[in-house]
Scaffold this motif. Structure first.
Motif, PDB file in Angstrom:
ATOM      1  N   THR A 117      46.058  28.019  36.412  1.00 45.44           N
ATOM      2  CA  THR A 117      47.000  26.971  36.966  1.00 45.44           C
ATOM      3  C   THR A 117      46.659  26.717  38.320  1.00 45.44           C
ATOM      4  O   THR A 117      46.236  25.526  38.600  1.00 45.44           O
ATOM      5  CB  THR A 117      48.592  27.227  36.750  1.00 45.44           C
ATOM      6  OG1 THR A 117      48.626  27.713  35.773  1.00 45.44           O
ATOM      7  CG2 THR A 117      49.279  26.119  37.277  1.00 45.44           C
ATOM      8  N   THR A 118      46.397  27.664  39.172  1.00 39.17           N
ATOM      9  CA  THR A 118      46.162  27.484  40.683  1.00 39.17           C
ATOM     10  C   THR A 118      44.605  27.478  40.993  1.00 39.17           C
ATOM     11  O   THR A 118      44.097  27.275  41.991  1.00 39.17           O
ATOM     12  CB  THR A 118      46.749  28.611  41.552  1.00 39.17           C
ATOM     13  OG1 THR A 118      45.978  29.858  41.019  1.00 39.17           O
ATOM     14  CG2 THR A 118      48.082  28.677  41.270  1.00 39.17           C
ATOM     15  N   LEU A 119      43.831  28.055  39.829  1.00 40.39           N
ATOM     16  CA  LEU A 119      42.292  28.042  39.834  1.00 40.39           C
ATOM     17  C   LEU A 119      41.799  28.973  41.046  1.00 40.39           C
ATOM     18  O   LEU A 119      40.931  28.615  41.714  1.00 40.39           O
ATOM     19  CB  LEU A 119      41.782  26.550  40.242  1.00 40.39           C
ATOM     20  CG  LEU A 119      42.114  25.677  38.842  1.00 40.39           C
ATOM     21  CD1 LEU A 119      41.408  24.428  39.153  1.00 40.39           C
ATOM     22  CD2 LEU A 119      41.516  26.198  37.609  1.00 40.39           C
ATOM     23  N   ARG A 120      42.476  29.936  41.090  1.00 39.29           N
ATOM     24  CA  ARG A 120      42.194  31.176  42.304  1.00 39.29           C
ATOM     25  C   ARG A 120      42.046  32.430  41.390  1.00 39.29           C
ATOM     26  O   ARG A 120      42.497  32.761  40.170  1.00 39.29           O
ATOM     27  CB  ARG A 120      43.382  31.237  43.212  1.00 39.29           C
ATOM     28  CG  ARG A 120      43.491  30.119  44.112  1.00 39.29           C
ATOM     29  CD  ARG A 120      44.531  30.580  45.009  1.00 39.29           C
ATOM     30  NE  ARG A 120      44.554  29.564  46.022  1.00 39.29           N
ATOM     31  CZ  ARG A 120      45.102  29.607  47.248  1.00 39.29           C
ATOM     32  NH1 ARG A 120      45.787  30.814  47.432  1.00 39.29           N
ATOM     33  NH2 ARG A 120      45.072  28.615  47.853  1.00 39.29           N
ATOM     34  N   PHE A 121      41.081  33.378  41.810  1.00 38.88           N
ATOM     35  CA  PHE A 121      40.806  34.847  41.389  1.00 38.88           C
ATOM     36  C   PHE A 121      40.681  35.830  42.365  1.00 38.88           C
ATOM     37  O   PHE A 121      40.396  35.219  43.357  1.00 38.88           O
ATOM     38  CB  PHE A 121      39.578  34.569  40.430  1.00 38.88           C
ATOM     39  CG  PHE A 121      38.273  34.606  41.344  1.00 38.88           C
ATOM     40  CD1 PHE A 121      37.602  35.826  41.485  1.00 38.88           C
ATOM     41  CD2 PHE A 121      37.530  33.465  41.844  1.00 38.88           C
ATOM     42  CE1 PHE A 121      36.445  35.775  42.366  1.00 38.88           C
ATOM     43  CE2 PHE A 121      36.547  33.538  42.454  1.00 38.88           C
ATOM     44  CZ  PHE A 121      35.967  34.754  42.413  1.00 38.88           C
ATOM     45  N   GLN A 122      40.756  37.069  41.874  1.00 38.62           N
ATOM     46  CA  GLN A 122      40.606  38.265  42.476  1.00 38.62           C
ATOM     47  C   GLN A 122      39.728  38.823  41.995  1.00 38.62           C
ATOM     48  O   GLN A 122      39.946  39.072  40.661  1.00 38.62           O
ATOM     49  CB  GLN A 122      42.004  39.101  42.889  1.00 38.62           C
ATOM     50  CG  GLN A 122      42.724  38.290  44.071  1.00 38.62           C
ATOM     51  CD  GLN A 122      44.115  39.267  43.989  1.00 38.62           C
ATOM     52  OE1 GLN A 122      44.766  38.639  44.841  1.00 38.62           O
ATOM     53  NE2 GLN A 122      44.337  40.367  43.429  1.00 38.62           N
ATOM     54  N   HIS A 123      38.464  39.633  42.450  1.00 42.19           N
ATOM     55  CA  HIS A 123      37.784  40.573  41.768  1.00 42.19           C
ATOM     56  C   HIS A 123      37.718  41.898  42.398  1.00 42.19           C
ATOM     57  O   HIS A 123      37.741  41.966  43.720  1.00 42.19           O
ATOM     58  CB  HIS A 123      36.222  39.918  41.720  1.00 42.19           C
ATOM     59  CG  HIS A 123      35.568  40.977  40.930  1.00 42.19           C
ATOM     60  ND1 HIS A 123      34.116  41.120  41.770  1.00 42.19           N
ATOM     61  CD2 HIS A 123      35.455  41.840  40.113  1.00 42.19           C
ATOM     62  CE1 HIS A 123      33.327  42.032  40.754  1.00 42.19           C
ATOM     63  NE2 HIS A 123      34.242  42.317  39.808  1.00 42.19           N
ATOM     64  N   VAL A 124      38.336  42.965  41.756  1.00 41.29           N
ATOM     65  CA  VAL A 124      38.270  44.321  42.367  1.00 41.29           C
ATOM     66  C   VAL A 124      37.357  45.033  41.649  1.00 41.29           C
ATOM     67  O   VAL A 124      37.120  45.239  40.531  1.00 41.29           O
ATOM     68  CB  VAL A 124      39.599  44.695  42.210  1.00 41.29           C
ATOM     69  CG1 VAL A 124      39.800  46.238  42.644  1.00 41.29           C
ATOM     70  CG2 VAL A 124      40.754  44.007  42.802  1.00 41.29           C
ATOM     71  N   TYR A 125      36.434  45.875  42.520  1.00 40.68           N
ATOM     72  CA  TYR A 125      35.399  46.577  42.315  1.00 40.68           C
ATOM     73  C   TYR A 125      35.928  48.187  42.890  1.00 40.68           C
ATOM     74  O   TYR A 125      36.025  48.358  44.042  1.00 40.68           O
ATOM     75  CB  TYR A 125      34.014  46.409  42.817  1.00 40.68           C
ATOM     76  CG  TYR A 125      33.067  47.428  42.298  1.00 40.68           C
ATOM     77  CD1 TYR A 125      32.504  47.447  40.981  1.00 40.68           C
ATOM     78  CD2 TYR A 125      32.588  48.262  43.009  1.00 40.68           C
ATOM     79  CE1 TYR A 125      31.519  48.494  40.448  1.00 40.68           C
ATOM     80  CE2 TYR A 125      31.687  49.330  42.593  1.00 40.68           C
ATOM     81  CZ  TYR A 125      31.212  49.288  41.313  1.00 40.68           C
ATOM     82  OH  TYR A 125      30.253  50.321  40.959  1.00 40.68           O
ATOM     83  N   GLY A 126      36.484  48.953  41.780  1.00 42.25           N
ATOM     84  CA  GLY A 126      37.235  50.181  42.356  1.00 42.25           C
ATOM     85  C   GLY A 126      36.245  51.456  42.167  1.00 42.25           C
ATOM     86  O   GLY A 126      36.740  52.594  42.497  1.00 42.25           O
ATOM     87  N   HIS A 127      35.037  51.216  41.641  1.00 37.29           N
ATOM     88  CA  HIS A 127      34.252  52.424  41.738  1.00 37.29           C
ATOM     89  C   HIS A 127      33.693  52.969  43.285  1.00 37.29           C
ATOM     90  O   HIS A 127      33.885  52.115  44.020  1.00 37.29           O
ATOM     91  CB  HIS A 127      32.944  52.258  40.797  1.00 37.29           C
ATOM     92  CG  HIS A 127      33.419  51.945  39.358  1.00 37.29           C
ATOM     93  ND1 HIS A 127      33.865  53.244  38.601  1.00 37.29           N
ATOM     94  CD2 HIS A 127      33.332  50.944  38.730  1.00 37.29           C
ATOM     95  CE1 HIS A 127      34.237  52.786  37.424  1.00 37.29           C
ATOM     96  NE2 HIS A 127      33.796  51.317  37.432  1.00 37.29           N
ATOM     97  N   GLY A 128      33.007  54.038  43.275  1.00 33.08           N
ATOM     98  CA  GLY A 128      32.507  54.506  44.626  1.00 33.08           C
ATOM     99  C   GLY A 128      33.361  55.635  45.213  1.00 33.08           C
ATOM    100  O   GLY A 128      32.967  56.695  45.071  1.00 33.08           O
TER     101      GLY A 128
END
Length: 150
Positions: free
Chosen positions: A117-128
């Motif tokens: 709906t808002t056309l937003r995203f979050q990408h989380v990379y949790g390795h490391g």
């Protein structure tokens, strides 16, 4: 007359909040990262850092595999240039026929949340960091960005 307009607007607002309009489940989104921040090993310690995300572009698209189309739809998050899904998703279908507006994709260590709906995203990379190998080869981060419908 003003009271009737306010009442009608309030009913419309309540209907939208509890049953928001959701676009067709078959849609494909192109998502482009705007910014990312995280941690990087500098040889002695983990330091907070901003990352260059100019090449982070993703397609969020219906998957070739579909488990149960009557209950929802499978999606894949594919980084442009890759030929594999980095984050599978499930978009639930409500009893009224609308689809969930926001989905969480991914698995252990990788997450991609997209809102249709808002056309937003979050990408989380949790390795490391959690793996314990303080060698600078893996840096955890979170990226944010916007999407457009294809």
């Amino acid at each position: 007359m003003l009271t009737a307009r306010v009442g009608a607007f309030a009913l419309l607002l309540i209907a939208w909040v509890f049953d928001p309009p959701v676009a067709d489940a078959q849609e494909t989104l192109l998502c482009v990262a705007d910014a990312a921040t995280g941690y990087k090993w500098d040889g002695k310690d983990w330091q907070s850092v901003n990352f260059n995300v100019s090449d982070e572009k993703y397609a969020v698209k219906p998957s070739q595999r579909q488990r149960s189309p009557a209950d929802g739809m499978d999606y894949d998050v594919v980084r442009l240039g890759d030929n594999y899904s980095s984050a599978p998703c499930w978009r639930e279908k409500f009893k009224n026929g609308n689809y969930m507006g926001q989905v969480a994709c991914g698995g252990l260590g990788i997450g991609f949340i997209v809102n249709f709906t808002t056309l937003r995203f979050q990408h989380v990379y949790g390795h490391g960091f959690v793996g314990g190998a303080d060698d600078g080869k893996d840096s955890p981060y979170i990226a944010i960005g916007k999407c457009v419908k294809m």
